[in-house]
Design a protein around this motif. Structure first.
Motif, short mmCIF file in Angstrom:
data_model
loop_
_atom_site.label_atom_id
_atom_site.label_comp_id
_atom_site.label_asym_id
_atom_site.label_seq_id
_atom_site.Cartn_x
_atom_site.Cartn_y
_atom_site.Cartn_z
N ALA A 1 3.97 10.53 -6.36
CA ALA A 1 5.18 10.96 -7.20
C ALA A 1 4.69 11.23 -8.56
O ALA A 1 5.18 12.33 -9.16
N ASN A 2 3.84 10.50 -9.06
CA ASN A 2 3.40 10.79 -10.54
C ASN A 2 2.49 12.20 -10.23
O ASN A 2 2.55 12.74 -11.34
N HIS A 3 1.76 12.49 -9.30
CA HIS A 3 1.16 13.65 -9.33
C HIS A 3 2.30 14.83 -9.25
O HIS A 3 2.07 16.00 -9.79
N VAL A 4 3.31 14.76 -8.64
CA VAL A 4 4.30 15.72 -8.57
C VAL A 4 5.12 15.81 -9.87
O VAL A 4 5.03 16.75 -10.49
N PHE B 1 0.92 -1.41 -0.13
CA PHE B 1 0.09 0.10 0.11
C PHE B 1 0.82 1.32 -0.15
O PHE B 1 0.77 2.04 -0.49
N ASN B 2 1.90 1.21 0.85
CA ASN B 2 2.67 2.54 0.82
C ASN B 2 3.56 2.58 -0.30
O ASN B 2 3.58 3.77 -0.83
N ALA B 3 3.95 1.67 -1.13
CA ALA B 3 4.67 1.56 -2.46
C ALA B 3 3.74 2.13 -3.48
O ALA B 3 3.97 3.18 -4.26
N ARG B 4 2.38 1.86 -3.43
CA ARG B 4 1.49 2.34 -4.24
C ARG B 4 1.23 3.77 -4.23
O ARG B 4 1.23 4.69 -4.90
N LEU B 5 1.03 4.04 -2.74
CA LEU B 5 0.64 5.54 -2.48
C LEU B 5 1.78 6.33 -2.87
O LEU B 5 1.61 7.56 -3.44
N ILE B 6 3.12 6.03 -2.61
CA ILE B 6 4.25 6.56 -2.93
C ILE B 6 4.24 6.85 -4.43
O ILE B 6 4.46 7.83 -5.02
N LEU B 7 3.93 5.99 -5.47
CA LEU B 7 3.95 6.08 -6.79
C LEU B 7 2.73 6.79 -7.35
O LEU B 7 3.02 7.89 -8.16
N LEU C 1 12.58 17.52 -8.55
CA LEU C 1 11.78 17.66 -7.26
C LEU C 1 11.62 16.39 -6.71
O LEU C 1 11.86 16.12 -5.23
N LEU C 2 11.29 15.41 -7.22
CA LEU C 2 11.35 13.93 -6.69
C LEU C 2 12.75 13.29 -6.34
O LEU C 2 12.89 12.66 -5.26
N GLN C 3 13.72 13.92 -6.85
CA GLN C 3 15.30 13.62 -6.60
C GLN C 3 15.43 14.29 -5.36
O GLN C 3 16.19 13.60 -4.33
#
Length: 62
Positions: free
Chosen positions: A45-48, A36-42, A53-55
């Motif tokens: 990250a896609n939204h950003v 779940f955490n991995a999906r939330l991060i992705l 900035l992600l780096q």
């Protein structure tokens, strides 16, 4: 031009969001919670969307 990563408090009602985040993990096993955490991060990250900035975020989290 990439903006700087905002590390200042920026979430309205952070305690409410934290409660929602914990509730999203309720009943999940450790592997399910990690997934779940991995999906939330992705999703976030896609939204950003800004690679630089992600780096910055990766470095800040490390």
């Amino acid at each position: 031009m990439t903006e700087e990563l905002n590390l200042n408090p920026n979430i309205p009602d952070p305690d409410g969001f934290y409660d929602e985040l914990l509730a999203a993990h309720e009943g999940l096993s450790k592997p399910e919670s990690d997934a779940f955490n991995a999906r939330l991060i992705l999703v976030l990250a896609n939204h950003v969307g800004d690679r630089a900035l992600l780096q910055q975020a990766l470095k800040a989290a490390g």
